[in-house]
Each structure stands twice: as structure tokens, then as C-alpha cells.
Design an enzyme around this catalytic site. Structure first.
Site, mmCIF file in Angstrom:
data_model
loop_
_atom_site.group_PDB
_atom_site.id
_atom_site.type_symbol
_atom_site.label_atom_id
_atom_site.label_comp_id
_atom_site.label_asym_id
_atom_site.label_seq_id
_atom_site.Cartn_x
_atom_site.Cartn_y
_atom_site.Cartn_z
ATOM 1 N N SER A 183 123.466 -22.440 -100.278
ATOM 2 C CA SER A 183 122.656 -23.255 -99.366
ATOM 3 C C SER A 183 121.179 -23.334 -99.728
ATOM 4 C CB SER A 183 122.813 -22.727 -97.947
ATOM 5 O OG SER A 183 122.253 -21.441 -97.851
ATOM 6 N N HIS A 211 129.625 -25.344 -96.866
ATOM 7 C CA HIS A 211 128.634 -26.366 -97.247
ATOM 8 C C HIS A 211 129.200 -27.380 -98.235
ATOM 9 C CE1 HIS A 211 124.836 -25.290 -95.370
ATOM 10 N NE2 HIS A 211 125.067 -24.015 -95.633
ATOM 11 N N LYS A 242 129.779 -28.023 -89.561
ATOM 12 C CA LYS A 242 128.845 -28.706 -90.467
ATOM 13 C C LYS A 242 129.345 -30.143 -90.687
ATOM 14 C CE LYS A 242 126.683 -24.651 -92.441
ATOM 15 N NZ LYS A 242 127.308 -23.336 -92.587
HETATM 16 C C1 LIG Z 1 127.369 -21.975 -92.005
HETATM 17 C C2 LIG Z 1 128.183 -21.070 -92.803
HETATM 18 C C3 LIG Z 1 129.041 -20.145 -92.201
HETATM 19 C C4 LIG Z 1 129.105 -19.957 -90.713
HETATM 20 O O1 LIG Z 1 129.800 -20.996 -90.080
HETATM 21 P P1 LIG Z 1 129.933 -21.004 -88.511
HETATM 22 O O2 LIG Z 1 131.197 -21.742 -88.249
HETATM 23 O O3 LIG Z 1 128.720 -21.690 -87.974
HETATM 24 O O4 LIG Z 1 130.009 -19.591 -88.064
HETATM 25 C C5 LIG Z 1 129.830 -19.348 -93.015
HETATM 26 N N1 LIG Z 1 129.772 -19.448 -94.359
HETATM 27 C C6 LIG Z 1 128.939 -20.305 -94.973
HETATM 28 C C7 LIG Z 1 128.903 -20.373 -96.469
HETATM 29 C C8 LIG Z 1 128.118 -21.138 -94.216
HETATM 30 O O5 LIG Z 1 127.280 -21.970 -94.829
#
Ligand SMILES: *Cc1c(COP(=O)(O)O)cnc(C)c1O
Length: 397
Positions: A183, A211, A242
Site C-alpha cells: 500500500s 489492495h 475496498k
Molecule cells: C485493508 C487491508 C486489510 C484489512 O481489511 P479490513 O477488511 O478493513 O479489515 C487487510 N490486509 C490488507 C493487505 C489490507 O490492505
């Protein structure tokens, strides 16, 4: 008792503030979208959400959520295995497995829980977890909850991964764990090479597509699609928070026996509430939408290319992104904060990151693009970047 503890917390909070690390929240009084309205009435263009496919305010998904709530109620009041499973939950799990071309899937309240609950049920002290150094916090926490031996390799560094695999050869089982897209730089994990090494050294492979799913690959199906690694990855985790609608919910998907074992032993699944019917219903609709057309992914890709190209030709120093994350390099921590603040004054929300979130001397502005951005949004953001870039003297020409 609280007096002493209160003083301690006040001092710690002050130290966070003085270090410039205090996280302040923006109060949005509109749906999440490319264009948002703040509580004080100001409008802004949002370039710092994970709303990659622009589905966070999708009327079609909201209608699907409403329909599911009307037909199946508001909440489940139960964990899955007692009485918290509806037809909708099973249908969503089938849709996820279908999307990732796996045997089965298991839902969690969040991907944080999926990662927190994946290692401990599967591995013991006899085994090894070999994890990329830039993996998400939830993977790090999940690894901590498991007794397996831990190995860490430098970000996407295949020589280092190979060295760690060699070190771990005495263990019973080995698993390589990586984020699909990282990220901070927006770089992708080289899944084909990771799978080659996994075969050479007899290791399992797990990828967190949070992501990357919806974003990378020819039709946006994630790094497995991009590197054509179907059948070579044993475990995928991901989020519905996301690209996949942006509400909440996570999942693990992969080989049948792995998912079966997680249903028996994964603690965040066994001891935490079932996701509500509206989330399951909207999730099913979301996967239907993505199956009908990859238009949103196409628009996202076109936006990323347009933005990158204009920013490079304006003289900005941009990391070679392979995703919807674009790192505009400024290197200096203070400059990154000043830059982000000035962008906010121009009505553009972006985030300035600096040490310890990124390595020392690698401060940057992170821009996240979305299929929801229209050309006028991109042009306005680019114009603001150029204006602020000139003011702060960071343009290379
Ligand atoms: C955002 C993210 C998470 C967490 O996801 P949530 O469903 O919001 O708990 C886990 N792993 C990665 C790589 C992320 O970018």
C-alpha cells in the site's frame, strides 16, 4: 488509580502530537465518493480512499443491501456455526470462490479477522511462516498468534525469499505469505516467481488481495490473474471494504480442506458475529456486477494512466506504480505534511506519509485513484499538484 494512569496517557498523547503523528479525522457529511462534502459544508475531491471501483455509493449495491435487509432482517445475533448462517452467506461464499477460482470461501467480519484467524488453526511450532517485510499489520498480528517459526524477507526480494526458504527447510510445512499490492509504493508481489520458489522449496503460498483484487490484472481479478497463478496459490484473503463495495467484511478462500479446517478452528470465525444480511446481499450483487462487465476496472486503469502521465510530464517524481496507488515522492517528512495541507486548502484530499510508515528519507504523498474520478476531477487535482509543487519548489523542471 486513574490519576497516575491518566497522566501517563496524557504524556504519551502529547508525545504523539509533538512528533507530528497524531491522527486527526475528517468528518464527512455525504456518501463516500470522488466528491465529498465535509461537516462544515466545504467540498473536496477525495484521492485518499480505497474506493478503487467507485462502488462505495453505488445505488445498485445500496438497493441490494436494502432488499436483503427487508427480506432477511437487520442482524443475525449469532456466530455462523450456532445459528448465524443464511442462504445469503453461502451464496456470497460461492461467489467469492468463483471470482478467485478456488474450491470454497469463508466469511469474516473483516480481512483483519481473516488474517488474524488463518495461521493458528493450520500451523504449529514445527512449521514456518515466511512473510514479506511490508505485509499488512493484520498478517503480522495473525503470525504472532501462531506458534510457527517466523522468517521475514525484504519486500518482494526473491533472492532473500529463497535464502529464507533454505533456512526453513527443516520445518514440517512452510508457507510464503505476501500482500498482492503493497500500500505504500503501490508495487505488486511477483506472484509467478513466488510460486516458482514455493514449488522448488515445497512451500504453500498465501496472498492477501485486499489492495489488488478489483484493481490489477487484465480484468482486475488481482495478482493471481496478473501473473496467471491460478491453481498455484493455496490461500487468498481479501476484504469487501475496498474495491468490492467499501462497506465491511473479509474472507479467506482457497483449497477445500483449508477452508473446512478454518470453519472448525478459526477463532475470529467461531467467536465473532456473522456479517449482517445486507452486507451479504450487497456482496452477492457486487460480484454479479463485476461478472457482467469489467468497465469499472477499465475506467480505473485509464484514470491511473492519465494521472501518472500528466504528473510525470509536469516534473513530479513518481514511483513506478503497478496498481491504483500512486506515490508522489518528496523525500522530506516536513515537506510531505506541508504539501498535503496545501492540497487540502485547494480542496484535494491526499495523504502525506513519512517515517516510520515509510523508510526514513522516503516521505511522499500517496494518491489513490478510483473509477469514480472523472476527467475534471483528475485535471483539478493535477492543477493543484502543479500549483503547490511550484510554491514548494519540488518540480524537476
Ligand atoms: C485493508 C487491508 C486489510 C484489512 O481489511 P479490513 O477488511 O478493513 O479489515 C487487510 N490486509 C490488507 C493487505 C489490507 O490492505
Amino acid at each position: 488509580m486513574y490519576g497516575k494512569f491518566q497522566k501517563y496517557l496524557q504524556d504519551e498523547l502529547q508525545a504523539i502530537e509533538e512528533a507530528g503523528l497524531y491522527k486527526k479525522e475528517r468528518n464527512i457529511a455525504s456518501p463516500q465518493s470522488a466528491e465529498i462534502t465535509l461537516q462544515d459544508g466545504r467540498k473536496a475531491l477525495n484521492f485518499c480512499a480505497n474506493n478503487y471501483l467507485g462502488l462505495a455509493d453505488s445505488p445498485r449495491l445500496a438497493a441490494a443491501a436494502e432488499k436483503a435487509m427487508k427480506e432477511r432482517g437487520y442482524g443475525m445475533s449469532s456466530v455462523r456455526f450456532i445459528c448465524g448462517t443464511q442462504d445469503l452467506h453461502k451464496e456470497l461464499e460461492r461467489a467469492i470462490a468463483d471470482y478467485f477460482r478456488t474450491d470454497d470461501a469463508i466469511l469474516y467480519a473483516a480481512c483483519f479477522d481473516a488474517n488474524g484467524g488463518v495461521f493458528e488453526p493450520l500451523l504449529t511450532a514445527e512449521d514456518a511462516i515466511i512473510s514479506d517485510s511490508l505485509n499488512h499489520a493484520s498478517i503480522i498480528d495473525g503470525v504472532r498468534l501462531c506458534k510457527a517459526q517466523r522468517f521475514r524477507y525484504a519486500n518482494a526480494d526473491m533472492a532473500d525469499l529463497e535464502a529464507k526458504l533454505q533456512e526453513a527447510q527443516a520445518c514440517r510445512f512452510r508457507i510464503i505469505v505476501t500482500d498482492g499490492v503493497f500500500s505504500m509504493d503501490g508495487n505488486v508481489a511477483p506472484m509467478d516467481k513466488i510460486c516458482d520458489l514455493a514449488e522448488k522449496y515445497d512451500a504453500l503460498v498465501m496472498v492477501d488481495e485486499s489492495h489488488s483484487a478489483g484493481v490489477v490484472g487484465p480484468t482486475g481479478h488481482g495478482v493471481a490473474e496478473q501473473f496467471d497463478c491460478y491453481g498455484r496459490i493455496d490461500i487468498f484473503t481479501g476484504t469487501l471494504g475496498k474495491a468490492f463495495g467499501g462497506a465491511v467484511g473479509g474472507f479467506t478462500t482457497g483449497r477445500q480442506e483449508i477452508i473446512d479446517m478454518l470453519r472448525q478452528r478459526s477463532r475470529p470465525y467461531l467467536f465473532s458475529n456473522s456479517i449482517p444480511p445486507m452486507i451479504a446481499g450487497a456482496g452477492i450483487e457486487m460480484f454479479k456486477m463485476l461478472k457482467e462487465s469489467d468497465e469499472l476496472h477499465g475506467r480505473l486503469q485509464a484514470n491511473v494512466e492519465y494521472f501518472r502521465e500528466k504528473m510525470l510530464s509536469a516534473g513530479f517524481d513518481i514511483k513506478p506504480t503497478q496498481s491504483a496507488i500512486c506515490a508522489v515522492m518528496l523525500y522530506d517528512a516536513k515537506l510531505s505534511q506541508e504539501f498535503a495541507a496545501k492540497m487540502a486548502e485547494e480542496g484535494i484530499f491526499v495523504t502525506g506519509f513519512y517515517y516510520p510508515v515509510v523508510p526514513k528519507g522516503q516521505a511522499r504523498i500517496r494518491v489513490q485513484l478510483s473509477a469514480a474520478h472523472r476527467q475534471e476531477h483528475l485535471d483539478k487535482a493535477i492543477a493543484a499538484f502543479i500549483k503547490v509543487g511550484r510554491e514548494l519548489g519540488v518540480l524537476r523542471k
